[in-house]
Design a protein around this motif. Structure first.
Motif, short mmCIF file in Angstrom:
data_model
loop_
_atom_site.label_atom_id
_atom_site.label_comp_id
_atom_site.label_asym_id
_atom_site.label_seq_id
_atom_site.Cartn_x
_atom_site.Cartn_y
_atom_site.Cartn_z
N ARG A 95 0.84 -0.99 -0.05
CA ARG A 95 0.00 0.06 0.00
C ARG A 95 0.69 1.35 -0.04
O ARG A 95 0.69 2.15 -0.71
N SER A 96 1.88 1.18 0.78
CA SER A 96 2.86 2.58 0.79
C SER A 96 3.50 2.69 -0.56
O SER A 96 3.53 3.90 -1.01
N ASP A 97 4.01 1.81 -0.95
CA ASP A 97 4.74 2.06 -2.32
C ASP A 97 3.77 2.33 -3.52
O ASP A 97 4.12 3.07 -4.25
N GLY A 98 2.42 1.49 -3.18
CA GLY A 98 1.40 1.92 -4.43
C GLY A 98 1.13 3.48 -4.16
O GLY A 98 0.70 4.14 -5.19
N ASN A 99 0.77 4.04 -3.02
CA ASN A 99 0.49 5.42 -3.03
C ASN A 99 1.72 6.40 -3.24
O ASN A 99 1.21 7.32 -3.82
N ILE A 100 2.79 6.02 -3.18
CA ILE A 100 3.84 6.78 -3.77
C ILE A 100 3.64 6.92 -5.33
O ILE A 100 4.05 7.96 -6.06
N VAL A 101 3.46 5.77 -6.08
CA VAL A 101 3.33 5.35 -7.56
C VAL A 101 2.18 6.39 -8.06
O VAL A 101 2.41 7.19 -8.94
N LYS A 102 1.06 6.28 -7.48
CA LYS A 102 -0.29 6.99 -7.75
C LYS A 102 0.02 8.43 -7.60
O LYS A 102 -0.50 9.25 -8.38
N LYS A 103 0.62 8.99 -6.32
CA LYS A 103 0.80 10.16 -6.10
C LYS A 103 1.92 10.92 -7.20
O LYS A 103 1.66 11.96 -7.62
N HIS A 104 2.99 10.27 -7.38
CA HIS A 104 4.07 11.04 -7.90
C HIS A 104 4.21 10.68 -9.71
O HIS A 104 4.58 11.39 -10.54
N TYR A 105 3.92 9.21 -9.98
CA TYR A 105 3.97 8.91 -10.94
C TYR A 105 2.62 8.75 -11.92
O TYR A 105 2.65 8.89 -13.26
N LEU A 106 1.71 8.54 -11.48
CA LEU A 106 0.29 8.35 -12.23
C LEU A 106 -0.80 9.04 -11.61
O LEU A 106 -1.69 8.88 -11.10
N PRO A 107 -0.61 10.66 -11.59
CA PRO A 107 -1.53 11.54 -11.24
C PRO A 107 -2.84 11.56 -11.50
O PRO A 107 -3.89 11.94 -10.99
N ASN A 108 -3.07 11.19 -12.83
CA ASN A 108 -4.28 11.42 -13.56
C ASN A 108 -4.92 9.96 -13.63
O ASN A 108 -6.19 9.98 -14.19
N ALA A 109 -4.39 9.15 -13.06
CA ALA A 109 -4.97 7.51 -13.22
C ALA A 109 -6.01 7.28 -12.02
O ALA A 109 -6.15 8.03 -11.20
#
Length: 66
Positions: A52-66
């Motif tokens: 969950r913590s790694d997924g939140n980083i990916v969603k916030k910084h790398y996939l902001p529009n997804a």
């Protein structure tokens, strides 16, 4: 403020599930497979769900529009 762009490298590496989790391919499956054990190659099929913590980083910084 300008629009947020999705990182194009992240689009190719990560997929989002319907519940918002981040799926990613297993590592170490591209080359030099003759030295890997058969068990490792078999267990690394398909996709893996990030924590969950790694997924939140990916969603916030790398996939902001997804």
């Amino acid at each position: 403020m300008s629009k947020l762009k999705t990182k194009s490298g992240a689009k190719k590496r990560f997929k989002l599930t319907g519940s918002g989790k981040v799926r990613v391919q297993y590592a170490y499956k591209r080359h030099n497979l003759r030295k890997r054990s058969q068990q490792m190659k078999r267990q690394s099929r398909g996709m893996n769900v990030l924590t969950r913590s790694d997924g939140n980083i990916v969603k916030k910084h790398y996939l902001p529009n997804a």
